[in-house]
Write an enzyme that holds these catalytic residues in place. Structure first.
Site, short mmCIF file in Angstrom:
data_model
loop_
_atom_site.label_atom_id
_atom_site.label_comp_id
_atom_site.label_asym_id
_atom_site.label_seq_id
_atom_site.Cartn_x
_atom_site.Cartn_y
_atom_site.Cartn_z
N ASP A 39 2.47 -6.96 -0.29
CA ASP A 39 3.55 -6.38 -0.01
C ASP A 39 4.08 -6.49 1.30
O ASP A 39 4.20 -5.70 1.86
CB ASP A 39 4.16 -4.94 -0.72
CG ASP A 39 3.44 -4.83 -2.04
OD1 ASP A 39 3.72 -5.96 -2.97
OD2 ASP A 39 3.00 -3.82 -2.36
N GLU B 126 12.62 -6.10 -7.63
CA GLU B 126 12.10 -5.09 -6.78
C GLU B 126 11.96 -5.66 -5.39
O GLU B 126 12.33 -6.79 -5.26
CB GLU B 126 10.76 -4.65 -7.27
CG GLU B 126 9.79 -6.06 -7.56
CD GLU B 126 8.51 -5.36 -8.24
OE1 GLU B 126 7.99 -4.17 -8.31
OE2 GLU B 126 7.81 -6.44 -8.74
#
Length: 548
Positions: free
Chosen positions: A14, A187
């Site tokens: 991420d 997301e």
């Protein structure tokens, strides 16, 4: 000069990438591992230096008791108004209808801190990022969670204005910017502004083989005003099953001083057994989700695209204005790291679970790491374990330990660890039937414990004080060894373990939190409550391949 992907090897997921002047920074998720948020810096996008993590105390994050793969999800690093801004989460639930995650904000004048007391923002959804508009206004952009079983759990991307005077959100301004497309699971949002247009980058498809990044844009921040790029997916490996990099998606965009563009993405590198298909499923990612960087250009219509195609490439041209650090070594070369524990603080590569290393766990310095036996390796509250990431598919890790238990409930040794349900170790313990110390090997697979040696456990001679323990990881399998003569002679224990049990993909078959990666480390357990101490005097980590 070329960027060799992945640029961050072994569980650096991420990525949130920014540039401040001529220096680039990447912040990565750490989940239940402490300290929270992993930071690297670079001046050329090729060579990356590990920095101290910002979340170093329980004032900034307290994850004691958090489930595996809870904690810090997708931190967002930004720079504005002469300071660094860091948005991060603390997720308290992983499986089931709820996440119970709170998003926080902390700031610092320097990337090395000190970081301010965190501000509680909201719990609307995870993967929150802070967008600094050019008119001075700021907005929190986040995935939105919906627990209702008759709705899809991923309920679009929410934008909420942040009041910089009050340092709090204005919930009455919240609106949905975009709901993504039919792939769902939207997301990881990041907003950017270019040529007067707002560009929303977001991940879809879940962080598995179907993972991808998509782009939408609008000339305003009004609700549902964003249109999808006709070139979506921006990046994906769903249709490139034979590519070296897989699972690319969630990430962040950055420009260089000379106007080039790059995108940092999570990625993974699966392997498979000879008896398995290479494409269905695609394999086992024991190194977890790593970080890759791809070059980006813009088409005539103003849409971004990945140079070389949306599958990305292993090698990427570095920026023309890259500043190569002095005495730079090839970051793709195998690492050899030795820790003699002389420092009174743990090296930056060491991690603990959920809470910081403290006197309750032990102490380090003067050539020793002393670990006080606490709970088992299944414990999410009290555990004396320090570990570092697997960063190559083939490596040896070696330590030596002095340990004198008086009960089988006390154990200390060398462990491979994914989470509290998936781990193994070689350890020294007490055999009450033979009244001696022994060496045993055990594995916890989906919380089913197997002790392998039993009556064939290795007896430790009474005169031996320091016991050498070594593991050899060879991509698909790994083994353990021991030494009674300071490492002059090693004896292999005839137990060969399958490395896939320490992979995201294996954990995902039975558990919803599969977001980290394999670690190798040192641990002491004494669930009798008598706190038997293990004394480790060295740790050596030696890679044997170009794992980049």
């Amino acid at each position: 000069m070329k960027i060799s992907n992945p640029v961050l090897r072994g569980f650096d997921a991420d990525p949130s990438m920014i540039r401040v002047g001529d220096t680039y920074y990447i912040a990565n998720s750490t989940f239940e591992w402490f300290p929270g948020v992993r930071l690297h810096e670079s001046t050329d996008l090729v060579h990356w230096k590990l920095l101290p993590s910002p979340l170093q105390s329980t004032e900034l994050i307290d994850m004691r008791g958090n489930p595996a793969s809870g904690g810090v999800w997708a931190p967002d690093l930004s720079y504005a108004d002469g300071k660094f801004w860091l948005v991060y989460s603390d997720i308290k639930v992983v499986n089931g209808a709820f996440k119970d995650g709170i998003n926080y904000l902390t700031c610092a004048d320097q990337i090395t801190g000190p970081w301010s007391t965190p501000i509680r923002l909201n719990g609307v959804g995870f993967d929150a990022s802070l967008f600094h508009d050019d008119d001075g206004r700021k907005y929190l952009v986040q995935q939105t969670w919906d627990h209702r079983e008759y709705h899809h759990a991923f309920n679009g991307i929410t934008l909420t204005e942040f009041d910089t005077a009050m340092m709090k959100l204005k919930p009455e301004t919240a609106r949905t910017l975009w709901r993504g497309d039919e792939v769902k699971l939207i997301e990881g949002p990041h907003l950017y502004k270019k040529d007067g247009l707002y560009y929303l980058f977001a991940a879809e498809g879940g962080t598995v083989w179907t993972h991808r990044e998509v782009v939408a844009r609008s000339n305003s921040l009004e609700a549902l005003s964003f249109e999808a790029s006709p070139g979506n997916p921006f990046i994906s490996n769903f249709d490139t099953p034979n590519s070296y990099l897989q699972k690319q998606g969630h990430g962040a965009l950055v420009d260089t001083p000379s106007g080039e563009w790059y995108y940092a993405s999570l990625c993974a590198r699966p392997w498979h057994h000879a008896t398995e298909s290479a494409t269905d499923p695609r394999g086992w990612c024991t190194l977890g989700r790593e970080t890759s960087i791809q070059k980006v250009e813009w088409d005539e219509e103003g849409w971004p695209y990945v140079v070389g195609g949306h599958g990305g490439t292993r090698y990427v041209e570095a920026p023309v204005d890259a500043i190569v650090p002095d005495n730079a070594e090839d970051p793709a070369l195998p690492r050899h790291i030795h820790d003699d524990f002389m420092s009174p603080t743990l090296d930056l590569e060491w991690n603990t679970l959920r809470v910081p290393f403290s006197k309750c766990m032990g102490e380090v310095g003067q050539g020793k790491l002393r670990l006080i036996g606490e709970g088992s390796l299944c414990n999410t509250f009290d555990l004396s374990l320090v570990a570092r990431r697997w960063q190559a598919f083939n490596f040896d890790a070696t330590t030596s330990v002095s340990f004198n238990p008086s009960t089988y409930q006390a154990m200390a040794g060398l462990t491979h660890y994914y989470n509290d349900q998936h781990w193994s170790w070689v350890y020294v313990t007490w055999d009450e039937e033979r009244s001696c110390r022994i060496i045993e090997v055990a594995q916890n697979d989906r919380n089913h414990l197997t002790t392998y040696l039993r009556e064939n456990a290795v007896v430790v001679p009474e005169h031996v004080q320091r016991i050498g323990l070594r593991t050899k990881v060879r991509t698909q399998t790994y083994t353990y060894e021991y030494s009674f003569d300071e490492g002059a002679t090693w004896h292999e224990i005839p137990i060969v373990l399958d490395a896939k049990i320490l992979s995201d993909d294996y954990v995902n078959e039975t558990y919803g939190g599969f977001f980290t990666g394999a670690f190798v480390g040192l641990a002491a357990v004494d669930y009798s409550g008598y706190e038997t101490v293990a004394e480790f005097t060295d740790f050596d980590y030696q890679e044997f391949e170009d794992a980049a």
